[in-house]
Enzyme design. Structure first.
Site, PDB file in Angstrom:
ATOM      1  CG  ASN A   9      58.014 -11.402  30.932  1.00  9.51           C
ATOM      2  OD1 ASN A   9      58.957 -10.765  30.440  1.00  9.51           O
ATOM      3  ND2 ASN A   9      58.101 -12.691  31.224  1.00  9.51           N
ATOM      4  CE  LYS A  11      56.860 -14.812  28.046  1.00 11.85           C
ATOM      5  NZ  LYS A  11      56.661 -16.175  28.380  1.00 11.85           N
ATOM      6  CG  HIS A  94      59.743 -15.727  33.792  1.00  7.08           C
ATOM      7  ND1 HIS A  94      59.785 -16.766  32.891  1.00  7.08           N
ATOM      8  CD2 HIS A  94      58.544 -15.119  33.619  1.00  7.08           C
ATOM      9  CE1 HIS A  94      58.645 -16.770  32.202  1.00  7.08           C
ATOM     10  NE2 HIS A  94      57.881 -15.783  32.617  1.00  7.08           N
ATOM     11  CD  GLU A  96      59.792 -17.756  29.344  1.00 10.40           C
ATOM     12  OE1 GLU A  96      60.269 -16.619  29.182  1.00 10.40           O
ATOM     13  OE2 GLU A  96      58.607 -18.039  29.079  1.00 10.40           O
ATOM     14  CD  GLU A 166      54.460 -16.127  35.447  1.00  5.97           C
ATOM     15  OE1 GLU A 166      53.748 -15.388  34.786  1.00  5.97           O
ATOM     16  OE2 GLU A 166      55.653 -16.357  35.155  1.00  5.97           O
ATOM     17  N   GLY A 172      52.802 -19.538  28.055  1.00  4.26           N
ATOM     18  CA  GLY A 172      53.012 -19.534  26.605  1.00  4.26           C
ATOM     19  C   GLY A 172      52.413 -20.723  25.888  1.00  4.26           C
ATOM     20  CB  SER A 213      47.843 -19.155  28.755  1.00  9.42           C
ATOM     21  OG  SER A 213      48.954 -19.828  28.188  1.00  9.42           O
TER      22      SER A 213
HETATM   23  C1  PEP Z   1      55.028 -14.999  31.443  1.00  6.39           C
HETATM   24  O1  PEP Z   1      55.919 -14.826  30.623  1.00  6.39           O
HETATM   25  O2  PEP Z   1      55.231 -14.734  32.624  1.00  6.39           O
HETATM   26  C2  PEP Z   1      53.745 -15.515  30.999  1.00  6.39           C
HETATM   27  C3  PEP Z   1      52.811 -15.736  31.889  1.00  6.39           C
HETATM   28  O3  PEP Z   1      53.597 -15.753  29.648  1.00  6.39           O
HETATM   29  P1  PEP Z   1      52.213 -16.055  28.867  1.00  6.39           P
HETATM   30  O4  PEP Z   1      51.210 -15.026  29.350  1.00  6.39           O
HETATM   31  O5  PEP Z   1      52.559 -15.883  27.427  1.00  6.39           O
HETATM   32  O6  PEP Z   1      51.785 -17.417  29.222  1.00  6.39           O
END
Ligand code: PEP
Length: 255
Positions: A9, A11, A94, A96, A166, A172, A213
């Site tokens: 992803n 973003k 997601h 976000e 998640e 992040g 992460s």
């Molecule tokens: C994500 O954007 O779905 C995500 C898991 O981000 P990150 O790997 O940066 O934590």
């Protein structure tokens, strides 16, 4: 047998020119890795450029969001048919999108039903916030998100769906969950909620990813878990060597 899947992803990162550079180099390396489904999800503006470069590579392309309506007066939105022209996958719900753009389980479900109508493979995200985690509400929250977001899907389409667990506090932040804890949420919460909706056999067939992460350093810890079928990767999906290493780690888990 559930085939492992790794999705990147991106973003809101990378212009069209930057996307061309990154996809060109990354796809050379990714296309050689077998035994894992690979997907990249650049921003809408870059999908066309990425699609041209990925043709024949075996690497899937996904959008990061879409609207549920077919067309009309929805300024700034992108329809399922527009996504389908370029993509096979779409990320839905997601965290976000949920936290900054007001998405709810109900709107995620509308989008999922629109993805079904367009025969897109959805990657539906669920996960608890830090506050909910600290209040020991993970199970309740993730169960409700799964049941509500994935309801009313046709039995024939259900096994094609992908769920991404998640934990919001891990996205992040550099603070990943750990393998056994994430696996427990998938095994004890997400799969039972899926079984309630679609029956046990289908629940066992639906792939569930971990996201939050993930790096090349911790990927094995998640991929070695029996109920985790791959990863949704954010930050590390923009770094060629990292994303390639994570993808290789997932490939080596295929039985
Ligand atoms: C994500 O954007 O779905 C995500 C898991 O981000 P990150 O790997 O940066 O934590």
């Amino acid at each position: 047998m559930r085939k492992p899947l790794v999705a990147g992803n991106w973003k809101m990162n990378k212009t069209i020119a930057e996307t061309r550079d990154l996809v060109f180099t990354m796809s050379m390396k990714l296309r050689k890795i077998e035994g894992v489904e690979k997907v990249i999800c650049p921003p809408f503006m870059s999908l066309m450029a990425a699609s041209a470069l990925l043709e024949g590579s075996g690497i899937g392309l996904g959008a990061q969001n879409m609207h549920w309506e077919e067309k009309g007066a929805f300024t700034g939105e992108v329809s399922p048919a527009m996504v389908k022209e370029l993509c096979g996958y779409v990320i839905l719900g997601h965290s976000e999108r949920r936290s900054y753009f007001g998405e709810t389980d109900q709107t995620v479900n509308r989008k999922l039903l629109a993805a079904q109508a367009m025969d897109l493979v959805p990657i539906v995200c669920v996960g608890e916030t830090l506050e909910q985690y600290e209040s020991k509400l993970t199970r309740e929250i993730v169960s409700a998100q799964t049941s509500q977001s994935l309801r009313d899907v046709a039995p024939a389409y259900a096994p094609r769906m992908i769920v991404a667990y998640e934990p919001v506090w891990a996205i992040g932040t550099g603070k990943a969950s750990n393998g056994p804890e994430a696996n427990d949420v998938v095994k004890d919460v997400i799969r039972p909620a899926l079984a309630e909706l679609f029956g046990n056999e289908t629940a066992q067939a639906i792939r569930v990813l971990y996201g939050g992460s993930v790096t090349s350093a911790n990927a094995d810890e998640f991929f070695s878990q029996p109920d985790i079928d791959g990863a949704l990767v954010g930050g590390a999906s923009l770094k060629i060597d990292e994303f390639v290493a994570i993808t290789k780690a997932a490939a080596s888990t295929e039985a």
